[in-house]
Design a protein around this motif. Structure first.
Motif, PDB file in Angstrom:
ATOM      1  N   MET A  60       0.853  -1.104  -0.074  1.00  0.00           N
ATOM      2  CA  MET A  60       0.042  -0.065   0.062  1.00  0.00           C
ATOM      3  C   MET A  60       0.894   1.268  -0.110  1.00  0.00           C
ATOM      4  N   SER A  61       0.509   1.966  -0.859  1.00  0.00           N
ATOM      5  CA  SER A  61       1.379   3.371  -0.917  1.00  0.00           C
ATOM      6  C   SER A  61       1.184   4.241   0.202  1.00  0.00           C
ATOM      7  N   GLU A  62       2.259   4.861   0.823  1.00  0.00           N
ATOM      8  CA  GLU A  62       2.148   5.760   1.863  1.00  0.00           C
ATOM      9  C   GLU A  62       2.555   7.020   1.109  1.00  0.00           C
ATOM     10  N   GLU A  63       1.948   7.481  -0.009  1.00  0.00           N
ATOM     11  CA  GLU A  63       2.228   8.852  -0.613  1.00  0.00           C
ATOM     12  C   GLU A  63       1.655   9.927  -0.143  1.00  0.00           C
ATOM     13  N   PHE A  64       0.684   9.534   1.060  1.00  0.00           N
ATOM     14  CA  PHE A  64      -0.087  10.839   1.632  1.00  0.00           C
ATOM     15  C   PHE A  64       0.648  10.920   2.888  1.00  0.00           C
ATOM     16  N   LEU A  65       0.348  12.190   3.480  1.00  0.00           N
ATOM     17  CA  LEU A  65       0.997  12.636   4.772  1.00  0.00           C
ATOM     18  C   LEU A  65       0.054  12.130   5.821  1.00  0.00           C
ATOM     19  N   ILE A  66       0.440  11.494   6.740  1.00  0.00           N
ATOM     20  CA  ILE A  66      -0.343  10.766   7.851  1.00  0.00           C
ATOM     21  C   ILE A  66      -0.137  11.677   9.056  1.00  0.00           C
ATOM     22  N   SER A  67      -1.454  11.948   9.645  1.00  0.00           N
ATOM     23  CA  SER A  67      -1.408  12.756  10.793  1.00  0.00           C
ATOM     24  C   SER A  67      -1.270  11.718  12.124  1.00  0.00           C
ATOM     25  N   ALA A  68       0.160  11.478  12.354  1.00  0.00           N
ATOM     26  CA  ALA A  68       0.143  10.593  13.445  1.00  0.00           C
ATOM     27  C   ALA A  68       1.661  10.330  13.727  1.00  0.00           C
ATOM     28  N   LYS A  69       1.882  10.022  15.096  1.00  0.00           N
ATOM     29  CA  LYS A  69       3.221   9.896  15.460  1.00  0.00           C
ATOM     30  C   LYS A  69       3.870   8.673  14.851  1.00  0.00           C
ATOM     31  N   PRO A  70       5.250   8.627  14.745  1.00  0.00           N
ATOM     32  CA  PRO A  70       5.887   7.488  14.237  1.00  0.00           C
ATOM     33  C   PRO A  70       5.539   6.176  14.560  1.00  0.00           C
ATOM     34  N   ASP A  71       5.180   5.907  15.896  1.00  0.00           N
ATOM     35  CA  ASP A  71       4.834   4.764  16.274  1.00  0.00           C
ATOM     36  C   ASP A  71       3.456   4.249  15.677  1.00  0.00           C
ATOM     37  N   LEU A  72       2.543   5.028  15.759  1.00  0.00           N
ATOM     38  CA  LEU A  72       1.270   4.837  14.866  1.00  0.00           C
ATOM     39  C   LEU A  72       1.227   4.396  13.722  1.00  0.00           C
ATOM     40  N   GLN A  73       2.006   5.523  12.888  1.00  0.00           N
ATOM     41  CA  GLN A  73       2.166   5.297  11.454  1.00  0.00           C
ATOM     42  C   GLN A  73       2.793   3.987  11.110  1.00  0.00           C
ATOM     43  N   LYS A  74       3.863   3.546  11.737  1.00  0.00           N
ATOM     44  CA  LYS A  74       4.329   2.117  11.451  1.00  0.00           C
ATOM     45  C   LYS A  74       3.328   1.154  11.724  1.00  0.00           C
ATOM     46  N   ALA A  75       2.601   1.287  12.934  1.00  0.00           N
ATOM     47  CA  ALA A  75       1.540   0.129  13.376  1.00  0.00           C
ATOM     48  C   ALA A  75       0.656   0.104  12.076  1.00  0.00           C
ATOM     49  N   ARG A  76       0.023   1.363  11.662  1.00  0.00           N
ATOM     50  CA  ARG A  76      -0.845   1.435  10.784  1.00  0.00           C
ATOM     51  C   ARG A  76      -0.298   0.809   9.234  1.00  0.00           C
ATOM     52  N   ALA A  77       0.872   0.989   8.956  1.00  0.00           N
ATOM     53  CA  ALA A  77       1.325   0.376   7.844  1.00  0.00           C
ATOM     54  C   ALA A  77       1.606  -1.067   7.908  1.00  0.00           C
TER      55      ALA A  77
END
Length: 313
Positions: A1-18
């Motif tokens: 899944m592309s992560e081309e969008f800016l995600i409004s989250a801290k790095p730990d949540l960004q990684k968990a979501r990915a």
């Protein structure tokens, strides 16, 4: 899944979501459009939480997500014009994310599980009449200037009505599928990577053969079967646009869409005595309850005929 969008989250949540999105793709093998919808819905949820929590959320902010927080998100989405189906899908994506985190000991999904999804209005599929479906599938009313493009559109529409394919399934076919269609059947990979066998009527195989004869591009085994004007893979929007033109040319209702041909396939089979279980397999439905909606369509059509024709109605 592309992560081309800016995600409004801290790095730990960004990684968990990915990691969650990757598991949906690789382990659960969800359809591409479903993955894109879940990515979009959870991205909107995190953007909402940024304002709701006063800053970019992290795992600690969603570890004990309360029903009130989720209700606030759904209310905000509804205020933006989202309907019940969109809200229900968004809630399903958030629940899936929270359950994924719960299995890893990072969150509690009980709050999301306790919240009921908005009830979407139940609508019946709107098939075309048999006569109109045949006109569309034969390519009548097309306005394409180049013969090969007209033949291509007719072949795609014939597959939607003649074999009950989803538009994405038809446009995902390869050159290697041509011999199978000539033999009268086709292996199709549908939602959730579920494989099924569908029949290919002689008239449908002939439409594909005519397109193959006129197509100016080589249709190799690993290449897309249906090509755009410049030779790339044909996109659904092109067929949808062509269908809108045909609606005007053939005086069809606004409900006449490419997907309506799939509805027509199921409804007309059922009306001619087709077995519901067999139709379920042909459509690739995981649950019989999904297929049973066509029994209501057929009943409503019978009642409509009765009211128009019976002298005491």
């Amino acid at each position: 899944m592309s992560e081309e969008f800016l995600i409004s989250a801290k790095p730990d949540l960004q990684k968990a979501r990915a990691d969650w999105l990757a598991s949906l793709k690789e382990e659960r093998r969800l359809a591409r459009l479903t993955l894109e919808a879940y990515e979009r819905d959870t991205r909107q949820f995190l953007q909402f939480l940024t304002g709701h929590c006063g800053g970019a959320p992290g795992l600690s902010d969603i570890a004990e997500m309360r029903p009130a927080d989720l209700r606030a998100f759904l209310a905000a989405r509804r205020a933006d014009g989202a309907g019940a189906r969109t809200l229900g899908r968004g809630l399903a994506g958030i629940r899936s994310l929270l359950r994924f985190l719960e299995r890893k000991g990072l969150a509690n999904a009980a709050g999301a599980g306790a919240l009921r999804a908005p009830r979407a209005p139940k609508g019946l599929p709107k098939p075309l009449t048999a006569a109109d479906a045949r006109r569309v599938a034969s390519g009548e009313g097309q306005l394409a200037e180049e013969p090969w493009i007209a033949a291509r559109n007719a072949a795609v529409l014939a597959l939607l009505y003649g074999s009950g394919l989803r538009i994405g399934e038809a446009l995902g076919l390869k050159g290697a599928d041509i011999p199978a269609m000539r033999s009268g059947s086709l292996r199709v990979t549908g939602k959730g990577s579920k494989v099924r066998i569908v029949p290919v009527l002689p008239v449908v195989a002939e439409a594909v053969a005519e397109y193959q004869r006129l197509c100016p591009y080589p249709l190799g085994n690993d290449a897309p079967l249906f090509r755009g004007a410049r030779g790339g893979q044909l996109q659904p929007a092109i067929i949808q646009r062509e269908m809108r033109k045909m609606r005007s040319a053939l005086n069809l209702p606004d409900t006449a869409t490419p997907h309506a041909l799939r509805h027509s396939f199921a409804t007309h089979l059922l009306g001619r005595g087709g077995d519901l279980r067999a139709i379920q397999e042909l459509l690739g439905h995981a649950s019989l309850s999904t297929t049973q909606v066509y029994t209501a369509v057929d009943t409503s059509r019978l009642l409509e005929i009765y009211e128009k024709a019976h002298p005491r109605a």
